[in-house]
Design an enzyme around this catalytic site. Structure first.
Site, PDB file in Angstrom:
ATOM      1  N   HIS A   1       0.822  -1.207   0.000  1.00 31.12           N
ATOM      2  CA  HIS A   1       0.000   0.000   0.000  1.00 31.12           C
ATOM      3  C   HIS A   1       0.863   1.267   0.000  1.00 31.12           C
ATOM      4  O   HIS A   1       1.962   1.292   0.537  1.00 31.12           O
ATOM      5  CB  HIS A   1      -0.978   0.014   1.185  1.00 31.12           C
ATOM      6  CG  HIS A   1      -0.335  -0.133   2.530  1.00 31.12           C
ATOM      7  ND1 HIS A   1      -1.041  -0.252   3.692  1.00 31.12           N
ATOM      8  CD2 HIS A   1       0.972  -0.193   2.907  1.00 31.12           C
ATOM      9  CE1 HIS A   1      -0.233  -0.356   4.710  1.00 31.12           C
ATOM     10  NE2 HIS A   1       0.999  -0.321   4.263  1.00 31.12           N
ATOM     11  N   ASN A   2       0.353   2.297  -0.665  1.00 29.48           N
ATOM     12  CA  ASN A   2       0.970   3.629  -0.742  1.00 29.48           C
ATOM     13  C   ASN A   2       2.253   3.674  -1.578  1.00 29.48           C
ATOM     14  O   ASN A   2       2.942   4.697  -1.584  1.00 29.48           O
ATOM     15  CB  ASN A   2       1.295   4.180   0.664  1.00 29.48           C
ATOM     16  CG  ASN A   2       0.161   4.001   1.638  1.00 29.48           C
ATOM     17  OD1 ASN A   2      -0.995   4.269   1.327  1.00 29.48           O
ATOM     18  ND2 ASN A   2       0.476   3.525   2.835  1.00 29.48           N
TER      19      ASN A   2
ATOM     20  N   SER B   1       4.617   2.196   1.233  1.00 29.15           N
ATOM     21  CA  SER B   1       5.045   3.594   1.247  1.00 29.15           C
ATOM     22  C   SER B   1       6.415   3.817   0.632  1.00 29.15           C
ATOM     23  O   SER B   1       6.996   4.895   0.796  1.00 29.15           O
ATOM     24  CB  SER B   1       5.020   4.164   2.676  1.00 29.15           C
ATOM     25  OG  SER B   1       3.722   4.046   3.228  1.00 29.15           O
TER      26      SER B   1
END
Length: 298
Positions: free
Chosen positions: A209-210, A228
């Protein structure tokens, strides 16, 4: 008696027609088709929709808004917007408010989630799941890919309980992206997960995610990118490269297979090892300590 015989003859010759059923929503017309095969007669109600080129059958669950797509036999929700040239194969499902552009091809047993947007001429293989995402034009999504599921985000509260962090954002995939079989791309939590234009991703790749990946990158098989992380343009990650969370890699970096990126890479060049270091820098230091003809290996 003669009247009864005429009725029976009419039924056996034409089949038993079902009554017209009005579907929820504004459909313009219905017609009954009688299909005969051998000694059996079957009736199908076909509905014409106001959408250009759209034709549906009651083979879907009409009471819940799901209908049969004419071109391929897949199932779609009545609120979805699908171009008449799109192919939705039998067994595929397109959920509510999804948008499919011209010449999109959705393979059997694929699920297109609510509000997903798929650009023109994108091809999606079998057994794919796409949700919470937008996909650009001319993309290729191979069999078994999963896009838009929750990322792996948890924390321990004061009582020692494992608590899931909200995963509420989306995945944005650019144009001309190719994603290999059984690759997984997680949705964002605090920013969208992004795959840039012209990036090519091999089989069995995990993107957390991210994560933000730039344009024209190459990710080889079994690459794992933790949440991230940020990767620039024209980056090449060899097979089984691992990138830890919250690090960044500048544009025009190449990483050797089986490398592990544990801290940010701020200069372009070739890197490798565990932890990943500059190959040219290592070669220079090694040659300074050994004979000129020696070869440095990780």
């Amino acid at each position: 008696m003669a009247t009864n015989l005429r009725r029976l003859f009419s039924v056996s010759a034409q089949g038993v027609l079902l009554k017209k059923k009005k579907l929820p929503g504004s459909f313009s017309s219905c017609r009954n088709l009688c299909v005969c095969s051998g000694q059996t007669t079957e009736s199908i109600t076909v509905t014409s929709s106001p959408y250009d080129g759209l034709e549906t059958s009651l083979g879907g669950d009409a009471d819940k808004g799901f209908l049969r797509w004419r071109n391929g036999g897949g199932t779609y929700h009545s609120s979805a917007v699908i171009d008449s040239s799109a192919l939705v194969e039998f067994g595929a499902v397109v959920h509510e408010k999804a948008i499919l552009g011209a010449e999109v091809h959705v393979g059997s047993n694929t699920v297109v989630g609510p509000s997903v947007k798929i650009g023109p001429s994108t091809k999606i293989g079998y057994n794919v799941s796409v949700s919470n995402c937008s996909i650009g034009e001319l993309c290729v999504i191979h069999n078994g890919v999963c896009v838009g599921q929750d990322g792996f985000g948890f924390y321990v509260d004061e009582q020692g309980n494992m608590v899931k962090k909200p995963q509420a954002l989306n995945v944005k995939i650019g144009n001309r992206v190719e994603i290999g079989a059984n690759t997984c791309i997680d949705r964002g939590s605090w920013r969208e997960t992004v795959i840039g234009d012209d990036t090519k991703i091999d089989n069995l790749v995990q993107i957390g995610h991210n994560v933000v990946i730039g344009k024209s990158c190459l990710l080889c098989g079994q690459v794992g990118i933790a949440g991230s992380a940020e990767i620039g343009d024209y980056v090449v990650l060899g097979g089984r490269v691992a990138v830890r969370d919250h690090v960044s890699i500048v544009s025009k970096v190449r990483l050797a297979a089986n490398s592990c990126v544990t801290k940010s890479i701020t200069e372009p060049g070739d890197f490798g090892g565990f932890p990943a270091v500059s190959i040219s820098l290592c070669l220079t230091k090694t040659k300074a300590k050994t004979e000129p003809d020696s070869v440095f290996c990780f």
